[in-house]
Scaffold this motif. Structure first.
Motif, mmCIF file in Angstrom:
data_model
loop_
_atom_site.group_PDB
_atom_site.id
_atom_site.type_symbol
_atom_site.label_atom_id
_atom_site.label_comp_id
_atom_site.label_asym_id
_atom_site.label_seq_id
_atom_site.Cartn_x
_atom_site.Cartn_y
_atom_site.Cartn_z
ATOM 1 N N TYR A 183 2.799 10.498 -5.512
ATOM 2 C CA TYR A 183 3.601 11.728 -5.396
ATOM 3 C C TYR A 183 4.809 11.710 -6.332
ATOM 4 C CZ TYR A 183 0.681 12.503 -1.386
ATOM 5 O OH TYR A 183 -0.413 12.703 -0.581
ATOM 6 N N GLY A 184 4.813 10.779 -7.234
ATOM 7 C CA GLY A 184 5.861 10.769 -8.253
ATOM 8 C C GLY A 184 7.039 9.870 -7.918
ATOM 9 N N LYS A 203 14.524 12.904 -7.214
ATOM 10 C CA LYS A 203 14.722 14.348 -7.119
ATOM 11 C C LYS A 203 14.221 14.772 -5.744
ATOM 12 C CE LYS A 203 13.992 15.629 -11.902
ATOM 13 N NZ LYS A 203 12.782 15.336 -12.658
ATOM 14 N N ALA A 204 14.896 15.767 -5.142
ATOM 15 C CA ALA A 204 14.552 16.152 -3.775
ATOM 16 C C ALA A 204 13.061 16.477 -3.629
ATOM 17 C CB ALA A 204 15.393 17.349 -3.355
ATOM 18 N N LYS A 205 12.511 17.157 -4.631
ATOM 19 C CA LYS A 205 11.110 17.579 -4.540
ATOM 20 C C LYS A 205 10.193 16.354 -4.401
ATOM 21 C CE LYS A 205 8.057 20.798 -7.017
ATOM 22 N NZ LYS A 205 6.829 20.156 -6.872
ATOM 23 N N ILE A 206 10.499 15.337 -5.203
ATOM 24 C CA ILE A 206 9.674 14.124 -5.173
ATOM 25 C C ILE A 206 9.877 13.382 -3.847
ATOM 26 C CG2 ILE A 206 9.408 11.835 -6.226
ATOM 27 C CD1 ILE A 206 9.883 13.133 -8.925
ATOM 28 N N VAL A 207 11.140 13.283 -3.411
ATOM 29 C CA VAL A 207 11.426 12.586 -2.146
ATOM 30 C C VAL A 207 10.694 13.307 -1.004
ATOM 31 C CG1 VAL A 207 13.225 11.990 -0.482
ATOM 32 C CG2 VAL A 207 13.648 11.735 -2.929
ATOM 33 N N ASP A 256 0.837 -1.208 0.000
ATOM 34 C CA ASP A 256 0.000 0.000 0.000
ATOM 35 C C ASP A 256 0.873 1.260 0.000
ATOM 36 O OD1 ASP A 256 -2.226 -1.517 0.021
ATOM 37 O OD2 ASP A 256 -2.736 -1.187 2.137
ATOM 38 N N TYR A 257 1.915 1.243 0.821
ATOM 39 C CA TYR A 257 2.785 2.433 0.905
ATOM 40 C C TYR A 257 3.503 2.658 -0.416
ATOM 41 C CZ TYR A 257 2.086 2.140 5.980
ATOM 42 O OH TYR A 257 1.527 2.091 7.221
ATOM 43 N N GLU A 314 8.110 15.331 -1.037
ATOM 44 C CA GLU A 314 6.648 15.240 -1.066
ATOM 45 C C GLU A 314 6.156 13.838 -0.753
ATOM 46 O OE1 GLU A 314 5.973 19.008 -4.040
ATOM 47 O OE2 GLU A 314 5.264 17.045 -4.715
ATOM 48 N N SER A 315 6.818 12.838 -1.323
ATOM 49 C CA SER A 315 6.311 11.481 -1.131
ATOM 50 C C SER A 315 6.616 10.972 0.279
ATOM 51 C CB SER A 315 6.886 10.533 -2.184
ATOM 52 O OG SER A 315 8.291 10.603 -2.184
ATOM 53 N N MET A 316 7.860 11.163 0.732
ATOM 54 C CA MET A 316 8.196 10.671 2.071
ATOM 55 C C MET A 316 7.472 11.528 3.125
ATOM 56 S SD MET A 316 9.771 8.127 3.349
ATOM 57 C CE MET A 316 11.384 7.378 3.322
#
Ligand code: ASP
Length: 591
Positions: free
Chosen positions: A349-350, A404-408, A341-342, A410-412
């Motif tokens: 979030y990419g 990419k930092a933005k994706i990390v 699920d995670y 937002e997703s994490m």
């Protein structure tokens, strides 16, 4: 007869007394000749007993749900008390009943928890009769009252600013109002009173506040309203810290007065915790971190940049890439399904995927002790570093995202919240903090240019003024947000009070001198007439009220809210208007 009391406020103090109450019939029960009524007003319910020998019994027989009635009777002790009810120890034996109005059958039940929101919105008046909405709207009233009281005591003056004003670029889209007299010209509804409050400081009022409607024609999101309310504040001659101190003191005061809650303070400073924007994003992936959740990102970009796991390696090498780990405490047991699920969740979030290591035996730093598909790609010293930096122990699990930092971030960041809530990791009921030192600008991919991170009137740090020209990305602002339980409840800044600095900021935003003069001439001109240093903040009243009411949505603290697509289901606004109205305005519609 005149009403002597509210139903919900009758207590044992009134035993034996005659009272007159008026309200709505919440329930009517006919128990073998005796009629019981629950009478409701804004303060609560009151049980009324009507005995068959009383002349008013005939009237009681005619009563139905939601009739409006007046009851006079004697307060007595209730033979079987109801502990759930504020008035549960007493009841009123009626000797007079007047039916003030009847009611047809209601489309929804008052306080029907199961009614869906659309039906509640269509029937908002009935919905507002319910206890939850009455409580929320009354708490909101107390909130604004305490805010006004606090600000009044601290010398703030309530000054109204226009609702029909000039459309200015930047920020969200404006709601426009056509001028009938000046055909082809439009007023805009204010996105906030920002420039007016600054001009009031130039005008010498020193401390301003207003509880004010703001209008933003933004894309709809679940918890956004096209019109919302701000507690808008501006002061003269104070620096960031001093403005924050006032705003903080106001927040602490209202929590104490309304909820008897002492918001947790930093033990070192005796004030709310303060973190920089950079720290917030680095440690929690968000500029509004929910610090009730005791999970922090562990950055491993540098440590794993040479590893053989391709996903990690690539993320570490790209510009603005990062590898982040999140270690969960051993109270959190994740099933195979949780992990699946995670994985799907971070994909939204990419992120391309979620890696994990489960520590079974910390003494064996290899596939025997560490359960994970990625262990085989990592060298022992890399695994050792991971375990050390995350302080992982047996039976604990470490999650990883690399991109990419933005994706990390937002997703994490989103996963941190999800796990925190789902696995019940919240440590406190309340956690407020300041996030400071935001960047002045952020790059807008769509517009291919820098836009103001807060707004264009925010002052840069004094030592960063030169960066406006040379390296706007590095330029930090004298700005601050206040965050409560992961919600941004307020934000503000020290403003630019010198016309030349303001011009430099407009330049960084790619606005020509003519454009700036055209749009903001009234501000730039007045900044030259002895504008004092000034700054302020605005709190989102709806969000604050929703948090204090423990409401799921800001719609539950607004009497007449709009839907997520901007409609008022009660009045059916927005609506088509007469041709004649359009003609008067000189407007032709396309369809
Ligand atoms: N006017 C700003 C806003 O609406 C708040 C402030 O800077 O005072 O976000």
């Amino acid at each position: 007869m005149q009403r002597t009391n509210y139903c919900g406020l009758i207590t044992k103090e009134y035993l034996g007394q005659q009272i007159t109450v008026k309200g709505w019939v919440h329930k009517r029960r006919d128990l073998g000749g005796i009629i019981f009524l629950d009478l409701r007003d804004r303060e609560g319910l009151l049980q009324i007993v009507v005995n068959p020998e009383e002349p008013c019994f005939n009237n009681a027989l005619k009563i139905k749900h939601e009739f409006v009635i007046e009851i006079t009777g004697i307060v007595r002790e209730r033979p079987n008390p109801n502990k759930e009810l504020k008035t549960g120890l007493i009841e009123v034996v009626a000797n007079k009943i007047i039916i003030l109005n009847t009611s047809t059958a209601l489309p929804i039940l008052v306080d029907d928890e199961s009614a869906n929101e659309t039906i509640r919105m269509v029937n908002r008046v009935i919905d507002l009769r319910g206890f939850k909405m009455q409580h929320n709207i009354m708490l909101r009233n107390k909130l604004t009252f305490e805010v006004r009281k606090f600000l009044d005591i601290h010398g703030f003056i309530d000054i109204e600013t226009p609702s029909l004003t000039l459309s200015t670029p930047g920020g969200a889209r404006d709601f426009l109002v056509p001028s009938r007299v000046h055909k082809g010209s439009f007023y805009a509804l204010p996105q906030s009173p920002q420039l007016f409050k600054q001009l009031l400081m130039v005008a010498g009022f020193d401390r301003y506040y207003q509880i004010v409607k703001c209008f933003r024609d933004e894309d709809f999101r679940a918890d956004r309203q096209p019109e919302f309310t701000q507690i808008d504040i501006e002061t003269t001659f104070l620096n960031e810290q001093e403005i924050r101190d006032i705003a903080e003191s106001m927040l602490l005061t209202i929590f104490k007065k309304l909820l008897q809650v002492e918001l947790p303070l930093d033990s070192n400073t005796g004030k709310l915790k303060v973190i920089t924007h950079k720290e917030a994003v680095y440690n929690y992936g968000s500029d509004k971190p929910d610090l009730r959740i005791p999970l922090k990102f562990i950055d491993l970009t540098n440590e794993l940049k040479n590893c053989n796991f391709k996903v990690f390696q690539e993320a570490a090498l790209i510009k603005n890439g990062r590898i982040v780990a999140l270690k969960l405490p051993n109270s959190v047991k994740l099933s195979r399904k949780d992990l699946d699920d995670y994985n799907k969740f971070v994909y939204i979030y990419g992120a391309k995927g979620l890696a994990y290591i489960k520590v079974n035996d910390i003494t064996q730093i290899n596939e025997n002790g560490l359960q994970s598909p990625i262990v085989k790609f990592l060298k022992e010293n890399e695994l050792k570093t991971i375990l050390e930096k995350t302080s992982a122990q047996n039976d604990e699990i470490i999650l990883f995202i690399a991109d990419k930092a933005k994706i990390v971030n937002e997703s994490m960041g989103a996963l941190r919240l999800k796990i925190g809530h789902e696995k019940h990791l919240l440590e406190n009921k309340w956690q407020a903090l300041w996030v400071i030192d935001f960047p002045m600008f952020e790059y807008n991919e769509e517009m291919k240019q820098y836009v103001a991170a807060h707004h264009a009137f925010t002052a840069p740090k004094d030592e960063h003024i030169d960066l406006l020209k040379t390296n706007p990305e590095k330029c930090l602002a004298k700005s601050y947000d206040i965050v409560l339980n992961g919600w941004e409840i307020g934000g503000g800044s020290v403003r630019i009070h010198q016309a030349d600095v303001q011009a430099k900021v407009f330049e960084a935003l790619k606005m020509t001198v003519e454009e700036a003069q055209n749009k903001f001439g009234f501000l730039l001109d007045n900044l030259q007439f002895g504008a004092p240093p000034h700054g302020g903040i605005a709190f989102g009243l709806d969000r604050l009220a929703a948090l204090m009411c423990n409401a799921d949505s800001i719609r539950d603290v607004i009497a007449f809210p709009k839907t997520t697509t901007g409609q008022c289901l009660l009045t059916k606004a927005p609506s088509v208007v007469d041709e004649k109205q359009l003609l008067d305005l000189g407007i032709k519609t396309l369809n």
